[in-house]
Design an enzyme around this catalytic site. Structure first.
Site, short mmCIF file in Angstrom:
data_model
loop_
_atom_site.label_atom_id
_atom_site.label_comp_id
_atom_site.label_asym_id
_atom_site.label_seq_id
_atom_site.Cartn_x
_atom_site.Cartn_y
_atom_site.Cartn_z
N GLY A 18 37.97 33.95 52.72
CA GLY A 18 37.87 34.52 53.85
C GLY A 18 37.97 33.51 55.30
O GLY A 18 37.48 34.13 56.27
N SER A 19 38.75 32.65 55.10
CA SER A 19 38.79 31.65 56.33
C SER A 19 39.67 32.35 57.25
O SER A 19 39.62 32.45 58.63
CB SER A 19 39.07 30.25 55.96
OG SER A 19 40.52 30.18 55.49
N ASN A 20 40.70 33.15 57.04
CA ASN A 20 41.59 33.54 57.95
C ASN A 20 40.79 34.92 58.57
O ASN A 20 41.13 35.17 59.54
CB ASN A 20 42.96 34.34 57.19
CG ASN A 20 43.93 33.02 57.03
OD1 ASN A 20 44.44 32.61 58.16
ND2 ASN A 20 44.26 32.61 55.87
N ARG A 72 46.71 51.18 39.51
CA ARG A 72 46.80 50.54 40.47
C ARG A 72 46.58 51.56 41.74
O ARG A 72 46.29 51.42 42.83
CB ARG A 72 48.02 49.72 40.95
CG ARG A 72 48.14 48.49 40.05
CD ARG A 72 49.42 47.62 40.25
NE ARG A 72 49.26 46.64 39.27
CZ ARG A 72 48.84 45.31 40.03
NH1 ARG A 72 48.52 45.29 41.08
NH2 ARG A 72 48.83 44.41 39.17
N MET A 97 44.61 39.44 47.07
CA MET A 97 45.40 39.05 45.81
C MET A 97 45.70 40.03 45.15
O MET A 97 45.71 39.87 43.82
CB MET A 97 44.69 37.61 45.07
CG MET A 97 44.45 36.51 46.08
SD MET A 97 45.79 36.01 47.14
CE MET A 97 46.47 34.76 46.07
N LEU A 100 50.65 45.56 45.88
CA LEU A 100 50.43 46.69 46.12
C LEU A 100 51.65 47.65 45.68
O LEU A 100 52.66 47.08 45.52
CB LEU A 100 50.53 46.81 47.74
CG LEU A 100 49.40 46.05 48.44
CD1 LEU A 100 49.21 45.95 49.85
CD2 LEU A 100 47.95 46.33 47.94
N ASN A 114 50.48 40.85 56.58
CA ASN A 114 49.93 40.03 55.69
C ASN A 114 50.18 38.51 56.14
O ASN A 114 51.17 38.18 56.89
CB ASN A 114 50.67 40.17 54.34
CG ASN A 114 50.56 39.18 53.10
OD1 ASN A 114 49.10 39.01 52.83
ND2 ASN A 114 51.33 38.46 52.57
N HIS A 116 51.04 34.54 54.70
CA HIS A 116 51.65 34.05 53.49
C HIS A 116 51.72 32.52 53.71
O HIS A 116 52.26 32.23 54.66
CB HIS A 116 52.99 34.46 52.95
CG HIS A 116 53.32 33.81 51.73
ND1 HIS A 116 52.99 34.12 50.68
CD2 HIS A 116 54.34 33.02 51.68
CE1 HIS A 116 53.36 33.72 49.34
NE2 HIS A 116 54.45 32.94 50.16
N GLU A 181 47.59 28.57 59.78
CA GLU A 181 47.32 30.29 59.30
C GLU A 181 46.16 30.47 60.51
O GLU A 181 46.39 31.79 61.04
CB GLU A 181 46.57 30.21 58.08
CG GLU A 181 47.79 30.05 57.12
CD GLU A 181 47.30 30.32 55.73
OE1 GLU A 181 46.51 31.24 55.29
OE2 GLU A 181 47.57 29.60 54.82
C1 GAR Z 1 45.31 31.64 52.48
O1 GAR Z 1 46.19 30.57 52.38
C2 GAR Z 1 46.42 33.04 52.53
O2 GAR Z 1 47.55 32.64 53.22
C3 GAR Z 1 46.71 32.88 51.08
O3 GAR Z 1 45.46 32.83 50.57
C4 GAR Z 1 44.80 31.99 51.23
C5 GAR Z 1 43.44 32.70 51.72
O4 GAR Z 1 42.50 31.95 52.15
N1 GAR Z 1 47.42 34.15 50.74
C6 GAR Z 1 48.14 34.33 49.73
O5 GAR Z 1 48.38 33.36 48.97
C7 GAR Z 1 48.76 35.74 49.72
N2 GAR Z 1 49.92 35.57 48.83
P1 GAR Z 1 41.02 32.54 53.05
O6 GAR Z 1 40.44 33.42 52.15
O7 GAR Z 1 40.44 31.14 53.34
O8 GAR Z 1 41.83 33.18 54.35
#
Ligand code: GAR
Length: 219
Positions: A18-20, A72, A97, A100, A114, A116, A181
């Site tokens: 969850g850093s984003n 799903r 992850m 959908l 989203n 990416h 990001e």
């Molecule tokens: C992030 O790098 C995000 O871009 C990626 O997962 C990581 C989650 O990090 N997302 C994907 O690969 C989606 N296809 P976070 O939990 O620290 O935000």
């Protein structure tokens, strides 16, 4: 004095650290930011990000996909019910992850973003950093885009890029991209929450100009 417009109620969907999500929470601490993080939902009950959200005083929910087996859409209906219950207006996927189905994508069309870790349309899917290195990419980065039924393919709202260094490791590149990001996701959500973003013929316009041009003018 005219009252401030209401801040958009945002849910962040996570599966891991969850850093984003934290970057969005931090941005939304500014009272002038046009969105409030009203809910964090995870499909993984022990996701580290849930603890970080709770510590920040944000409501959390778990919708464990395993409870729905292969169905799903049933999983997504339960998730959607949570979003409705919390009067959510915008959904941000942040390391969520799960692939959908058209059900959730349609319910949130034009209101679900989203992030990416690649410069889409390059390197859709997983292991983007390793693949960028293997391909000898000179630049790499991250993309915030609208979610459409096809994975990692929706209209692009913002991108940020970094150089790939000659002696880069996957971890070093990942951390350089992650910093990007954390910078671009709050910018993208801000533009959407301010009502400045419009989708036209599969393209993203901000203040009426193509998104790429808009950000070039800002820099
Ligand atoms: C992030 O790098 C995000 O871009 C990626 O997962 C990581 C989650 O990090 N997302 C994907 O690969 C989606 N296809 P976070 O939990 O620290 O935000």
């Amino acid at each position: 004095m005219a009252s401030e417009p209401a801040r958009k109620r945002v849910a962040v969907l996570i599966s891991g650290r969850g850093s984003n999500m934290v970057a969005l929470i931090e941005a939304a601490k500014d009272p002038a930011y046009p969105a409030a993080i009203a809910l964090v939902v995870s499909n993984v009950p022990d996701a580290e990000g849930l603890k970080r959200a709770s510590a920040a005083g944000i409501a959390t929910a778990v919708v464990d996909h395993r409870a729905f087996g292969r169905d799903r859409e049933a999983f997504e209906r339960a998730l959607h019910a949570k979003l409705v219950e919390h009067r959510i207006e915008i959904v941000c996927l942040a390391g969520f992850m799960r692939l959908l189905t058209p059900f959730l994508v349609r319910e949130w069309e034009g209101r679900m973003l989203n992030i990416h870790p690649a410069l889409l349309p390059e390197f859709k899917g997983l292991d983007t950093h390793a693949r960028a290195l293997a391909a000898g990419a000179k630049r790499h980065g991250a993309t915030v885009h609208f979610v459409v039924p096809e994975m990692d393919s929706g209209p692009i709202l913002v991108q940020g890029s970094v150089p790939v260094e000659p002696d880069d490791t996957e971890a070093a590149l990942a951390s350089r991209v992650l910093a990007v990001e954390h910078r671009i996701y709050p910018l993208a959500l801000k533009a959407l929450a301010e009502g400045r973003v419009r989708l036209s013929a599969g393209q993203c316009l901000i203040d009426g100009v193509p998104a790429e041009q808009f950000w070039q003018r800002q820099s």
